[in-house]
Design an enzyme around this catalytic site. Sequence first.
Site, PDB file in Angstrom:
ATOM      1  N   CYS A 278     -14.348   3.295   5.199  1.00  0.00           N
ATOM      2  CA  CYS A 278     -12.880   3.320   4.525  1.00  0.00           C
ATOM      3  C   CYS A 278     -12.813   3.609   3.083  1.00  0.00           C
ATOM      4  CB  CYS A 278     -12.472   1.653   4.336  1.00  0.00           C
ATOM      5  SG  CYS A 278     -12.627   0.716   5.865  1.00  0.00           S
TER       6      CYS A 278
ATOM      7  N   HIS B  68      -8.209  -1.382  12.190  1.00  0.00           N
ATOM      8  CA  HIS B  68      -8.244   0.111  12.162  1.00  0.00           C
ATOM      9  C   HIS B  68      -9.324   0.570  13.520  1.00  0.00           C
ATOM     10  CE1 HIS B  68      -6.727   0.968   7.881  1.00  0.00           C
ATOM     11  NE2 HIS B  68      -5.824   1.311   8.591  1.00  0.00           N
TER      12      HIS B  68
ATOM     13  N   ARG C 108       0.788  -1.093  -0.072  1.00  0.00           N
ATOM     14  CA  ARG C 108       0.147  -0.047  -0.055  1.00  0.00           C
ATOM     15  C   ARG C 108       0.851   1.446   0.043  1.00  0.00           C
ATOM     16  NH1 ARG C 108      -5.673   0.411   3.029  1.00  0.00           N
ATOM     17  NH2 ARG C 108      -5.513   2.002   1.431  1.00  0.00           N
TER      18      ARG C 108
HETATM   19  N1  ARG Z   1      -7.338  -4.055   2.387  1.00  0.00           N
HETATM   20  C1  ARG Z   1      -7.495  -2.855   2.851  1.00  0.00           C
HETATM   21  C2  ARG Z   1      -6.247  -2.979   3.938  1.00  0.00           C
HETATM   22  O1  ARG Z   1      -6.213  -3.846   4.615  1.00  0.00           O
HETATM   23  C3  ARG Z   1      -8.429  -2.353   3.568  1.00  0.00           C
HETATM   24  C4  ARG Z   1      -8.602  -1.131   4.034  1.00  0.00           C
HETATM   25  C5  ARG Z   1      -9.956  -0.800   4.797  1.00  0.00           C
HETATM   26  N2  ARG Z   1      -9.793   0.498   5.437  1.00  0.00           N
HETATM   27  C6  ARG Z   1     -10.109   0.952   6.482  1.00  0.00           C
HETATM   28  N3  ARG Z   1      -9.998   2.372   6.938  1.00  0.00           N
HETATM   29  N4  ARG Z   1     -10.680   0.071   7.419  1.00  0.00           N
HETATM   30  O2  ARG Z   1      -5.410  -2.032   4.214  1.00  0.00           O
END
Ligand code: ARG
Length: 298
Positions: free
Chosen positions: A292, A197, A118
């Site tokens: 998200c 998160h 990411r």
């Molecule tokens: N697949 C992404 C990750 O794991 C999903 C992010 C979801 N975002 C959030 N704010 N919870 O980073």
Amino acid sequence: MALALSASEVKAVLAAAPARAPVSRVLMARPDFFAVETAINPWMKDAAGNLHRVNRDLAQAQWAALKAAYETAGLGVEVIEAGEGLADFCFCANQSFPFHDSHGRPGVILSRMKSETRAPEVAYYERWYSRRGWRLHTLSPAVSSFEGMGDAIWHPARRVIFGGIGPRTSEAAWPEVSRIADVPVIPLRLEDPAFYHLDTCLACLNAESALWIEAAFDAPSRQRLKAAFPSLIDISAADAANFACNAHCPDGRHVLLQRGSAATVSELKRRGFEVMEVETGEFLKSGGSVFCLKLELP
Ligand code: ARG
């Protein structure tokens, strides 16, 4: 006070903080390259341990319907074009933390993503902000990771933020965020890897109430949240697994959330909220839902 740690500090910080206006604008990122490629959270694999397969056309349709729902709720929606080949780019709560400083000038803290997959997303957001004249900030090398509004959530009515400490954001981020944005932080420690998160286990509704998953927090953090909100709604395990805590209430009135959390929906309606159920099923396969998929712009 930079960090509010005890219940009485939480109350003092909230009492002293200036009011904050409701959210009127969000940023969304097109899911043009959306895929589930690397399991960086526990939701990305099925029971057999295989990565979920997503239907990108369906994801595009769900994304467009979420955008339309925000517009129906009266919010402006800005769109950032997808970063080439970046599977998680559409989760635009995570790459930055935008704010207005105490003089009302726009600034942004750029994230330091936990996973290598990411990390390249952030440069696209940096460009988006710098073209618009926002003042850019980065955290010192002492902060190993910080994932923006995935872990930095505004109190619904006061200029105070809740700061998640857990799989994606390190504790060292919070004194720096507090100093840069000139805002007190209520740190909250996340204990369950499924709720990786802060936006997966806390959804602020208004000055009095929030949805939460109590078991996702350590004991001192539960005390801080109890001090912050007279009314905390602990959601069921079934609704938690349906990402009900990834709901978004931009204005103290509308609540956008993934379809199918019946108990949470009836509780919200009983309290007078205007519930807008949306379908984000393709994004749930990546461990994300409404909160998200958008970024609150100040
Ligand atoms: N697949 C992404 C990750 O794991 C999903 C992010 C979801 N975002 C959030 N704010 N919870 O980073």
